[in-house]
Design an enzyme around this catalytic site. Structure first.
Site, PDB file in Angstrom:
ATOM      1  N   LYS A 108     -25.355 -49.443 -63.475  1.00 52.47           N
ATOM      2  CA  LYS A 108     -24.281 -48.489 -63.804  1.00 52.47           C
ATOM      3  C   LYS A 108     -24.828 -47.419 -64.759  1.00 52.47           C
ATOM      4  O   LYS A 108     -24.533 -46.226 -64.622  1.00 52.47           O
ATOM      5  CB  LYS A 108     -23.105 -49.204 -64.475  1.00 52.47           C
ATOM      6  CG  LYS A 108     -22.261 -50.058 -63.543  1.00 52.47           C
ATOM      7  CD  LYS A 108     -21.042 -50.602 -64.279  1.00 52.47           C
ATOM      8  CE  LYS A 108     -20.337 -51.694 -63.489  1.00 52.47           C
ATOM      9  NZ  LYS A 108     -19.197 -52.274 -64.165  1.00 52.47           N
TER      10      LYS A 108
ATOM     11  N   GLU B 178     -23.619 -62.948 -58.255  1.00 53.57           N
ATOM     12  CA  GLU B 178     -23.648 -62.261 -59.546  1.00 53.57           C
ATOM     13  C   GLU B 178     -23.643 -63.249 -60.714  1.00 53.57           C
ATOM     14  O   GLU B 178     -24.134 -62.944 -61.796  1.00 53.57           O
ATOM     15  CB  GLU B 178     -22.434 -61.329 -59.622  1.00 53.57           C
ATOM     16  CG  GLU B 178     -22.671 -60.122 -60.492  1.00 53.57           C
ATOM     17  CD  GLU B 178     -21.597 -59.059 -60.282  1.00 53.57           C
ATOM     18  OE1 GLU B 178     -21.520 -58.503 -59.166  1.00 53.57           O
ATOM     19  OE2 GLU B 178     -20.844 -58.798 -61.230  1.00 53.57           O
TER      20      GLU B 178
ATOM     21  N   HIS C 280     -22.052 -66.971 -32.416  1.00 54.28           N
ATOM     22  CA  HIS C 280     -22.751 -66.122 -31.443  1.00 54.28           C
ATOM     23  C   HIS C 280     -23.526 -65.021 -32.142  1.00 54.28           C
ATOM     24  O   HIS C 280     -23.823 -63.985 -31.558  1.00 54.28           O
ATOM     25  CB  HIS C 280     -21.739 -65.542 -30.458  1.00 54.28           C
ATOM     26  CG  HIS C 280     -20.995 -66.623 -29.744  1.00 54.28           C
ATOM     27  ND1 HIS C 280     -21.443 -67.166 -28.564  1.00 54.28           N
ATOM     28  CD2 HIS C 280     -19.879 -67.312 -30.090  1.00 54.28           C
ATOM     29  CE1 HIS C 280     -20.608 -68.128 -28.190  1.00 54.28           C
ATOM     30  NE2 HIS C 280     -19.658 -68.245 -29.108  1.00 54.28           N
TER      31      HIS C 280
HETATM   32  O1  PA5 Z   1     -17.836 -59.335 -61.868  1.00 58.55           O
HETATM   33  C1  PA5 Z   1     -18.074 -58.348 -62.522  1.00 58.55           C
HETATM   34  O2  PA5 Z   1     -17.996 -58.320 -63.769  1.00 58.55           O
HETATM   35  C2  PA5 Z   1     -18.450 -57.024 -61.854  1.00 58.55           C
HETATM   36  O3  PA5 Z   1     -18.637 -57.184 -60.500  1.00 58.55           O
HETATM   37  C3  PA5 Z   1     -17.353 -55.996 -62.076  1.00 58.55           C
HETATM   38  O4  PA5 Z   1     -16.133 -56.510 -61.598  1.00 58.55           O
HETATM   39  C4  PA5 Z   1     -17.662 -54.669 -61.366  1.00 58.55           C
HETATM   40  O5  PA5 Z   1     -18.921 -54.197 -61.741  1.00 58.55           O
HETATM   41  C5  PA5 Z   1     -16.599 -53.637 -61.729  1.00 58.55           C
HETATM   42  O6  PA5 Z   1     -16.566 -53.453 -63.120  1.00 58.55           O
HETATM   43  P1  PA5 Z   1     -15.282 -52.883 -63.826  1.00 58.55           P
HETATM   44  O7  PA5 Z   1     -14.160 -53.824 -63.645  1.00 58.55           O
HETATM   45  O8  PA5 Z   1     -15.694 -52.748 -65.265  1.00 58.55           O
HETATM   46  O9  PA5 Z   1     -14.989 -51.542 -63.215  1.00 58.55           O
END
Ligand code: PA5
Length: 425
Positions: A416, A280, A301
């Site tokens: 989202k 990410e 394995h």
């Molecule tokens: O790293 C990030 O910013 C994302 O993976 C968020 O943690 C994830 O989308 C969850 O978002 P939120 O904490 O707003 O619910």
């Protein structure tokens, strides 16, 4: 203590590995990169200095823990994987708490699969359950819908929400914050300057860990040791930079997949957390490193054949824990059997694990497959704190090397939005 061994990279064809001087070729970038990291004003390496919040977490856990038999974490992505990493890494593998403690069981529910929710309800007693709802935005569909479901259930049972919910969210706004203020629910902040996947060392990771009776001060002191390395302008002292440079130089040679393969069951949560961190943070502008989560010896394995003889497009990052508290000798009641001759030296599972890792390493090196080893002296609170900081620091440096913003996630936010719009149709 954590160390990095990358000598195998010098033993393979330089087209696929690195010569001895290659990693240092980038060392003049380090001071500039440290400045750049500071200029992003990110909290992942300063949150550990927030002693006021750490004290608040400790006070809350002290008065709360004994009241519950289950702690349920509701969150997803960066709001779940940090606590998963700490709990998996430091608790009993089957009990989700320390082996000897009377602490509640901690379960992390990071999906909306109705079967998961239904099965969870089979094992909890609502009157003895605390739900920790973690969402920085306070509006992630998966987390908010989980919250609404469990809130309805506690309402139906006439349980007071302030005794059964805690929120960890944005310091100023959002649905969770508004709800907490209205219903007197305890709230902890996720600092504004900290993206979810960089928040393991805030209340997001530390509160669940402490409720499972993990000593969070030791995690923090390990993280501080690595933070000093991360901010050190000397290439040889800066482990996160060294790791990032190796990943980057090999990426430039076509190794755009990084496999994290710890030889430790307890580090599966760390690999899961790192998978998100790498994917990410860096997957932007057509660039990025694809992370694979593997486990030694299990995946010898399952995937090792591919790593050995498939496309030569991967860097294998082994993780090895040098000392473990548990030592188990393998019995050999059949010394006369030819098939069991390899057990004649009274070996332990500990030795076997080490030998398996070295065997994988030798075979990969022989096949010109780049591999390095992160060596952890023993698996404890301090080394997990160090590991989290090492990977976050390396990812921040990789962002600079790849020239992408490691701290946003526009692709995730876009999805989202689409989910919410689709639900309105
Ligand atoms: O790293 C990030 O910013 C994302 O993976 C968020 O943690 C994830 O989308 C969850 O978002 P939120 O904490 O707003 O619910």
């Amino acid at each position: 203590m954590i160390d990095l061994d990358y000598t195998n990279l010098h033993k393979i064809n330089p087209k696929h590995g690195l010569s001895e001087n290659e990693p240092e070729s980038k060392n003049e970038l380090l001071p500039k990169f440290i400045e750049k990291v500071h200029s992003h004003e990110q909290g992942f390496y300063t949150n550990i200095d927030d002693s006021k919040t750490i004290q608040k977490i400790q006070d809350f856990a002290k008065t709360t823990r004994a009241k519950y038999s289950s702690i349920i974490i509701l969150g997803i992505g960066g709001s779940a994987l940090g606590s998963k990493c700490l709990i998996q890494g430091l608790c009993h593998l089957f009990q989700n708490k320390l082996k000897t403690s009377s602490a509640p069981n901690v379960h992390i529910i990071d999906n909306i699969d109705p079967v998961l929710i239904n099965n969870l309800e089979d094992i909890i007693e609502y009157s003895k359950t605390l739900f920790i709802v973690i969402s920085k935005s306070g509006s992630t569909p998966e987390t908010i819908t989980q919250y609404l479901y469990f809130r309805q259930k506690t309402n139906d049972k006439k349980l007071n929400p302030k005794n059964h919910f805690v929120f960890i969210t944005d310091p100023e706004k959002g649905f969770l914050r508004e709800t907490a203020e209205k219903d007197c629910i305890t709230i902890f902040n996720i600092p504004k300057n900290t993206a979810g996947r960089f928040s393991a060392l805030t209340a997001v990771g530390l509160l669940p860990a402490l409720l499972a009776e993990i000593d969070i001060n030791r995690i923090i002191s390990g993280a501080k040791i690595m933070r000093d390395k991360f901010l050190n302008e000397n290439f040889n002292e800066n482990l996160p930079f060294k790791l990032a440079v190796i990943q980057y130089l090999l990426y430039e040679k076509g190794k755009n997949i990084d496999v994290l393969m710890p030889y430790s069951q307890k580090l599966t949560g760390l690999s899961e957390w790192y998978r998100q961190l790498l994917a990410e943070s860096l997957g932007k502008k057509g660039k990025g490193i694809t992370p694979i989560r593997a486990l030694g010896a299990t995946d010898q394995h399952s995937q090792l054949q591919l790593y050995n003889e498939g496309p030569n497009d991967k860097l294998i990052i082994f993780m090895e824990v040098e000392k473990t508290d548990t030592e188990i000798t393998i019995p050999n009641p059949f010394p006369e059997k030819k098939e069991l001759k390899f057990l004649e030296k009274n070996i332990t599972f500990n030795n076997l694990m080490k030998i398996e890792k070295v065997a994988a390493e030798i075979s990969l090196t022989k096949n010109d497959r780049p591999n390095i080893t992160i060596k952890v002296d023993s698996l404890k609170e301090e080394t997990l704190g160090e590991s989290l900081m090492m990977f976050m620091g390396a990812t921040a440096f990789l962002g600079e090397l790849l020239q992408v913003n490691a701290f946003n996630q526009p692709g995730v936010e876009h999805t989202k939005k689409i989910i919410k719009q689709s639900l309105l149709k």
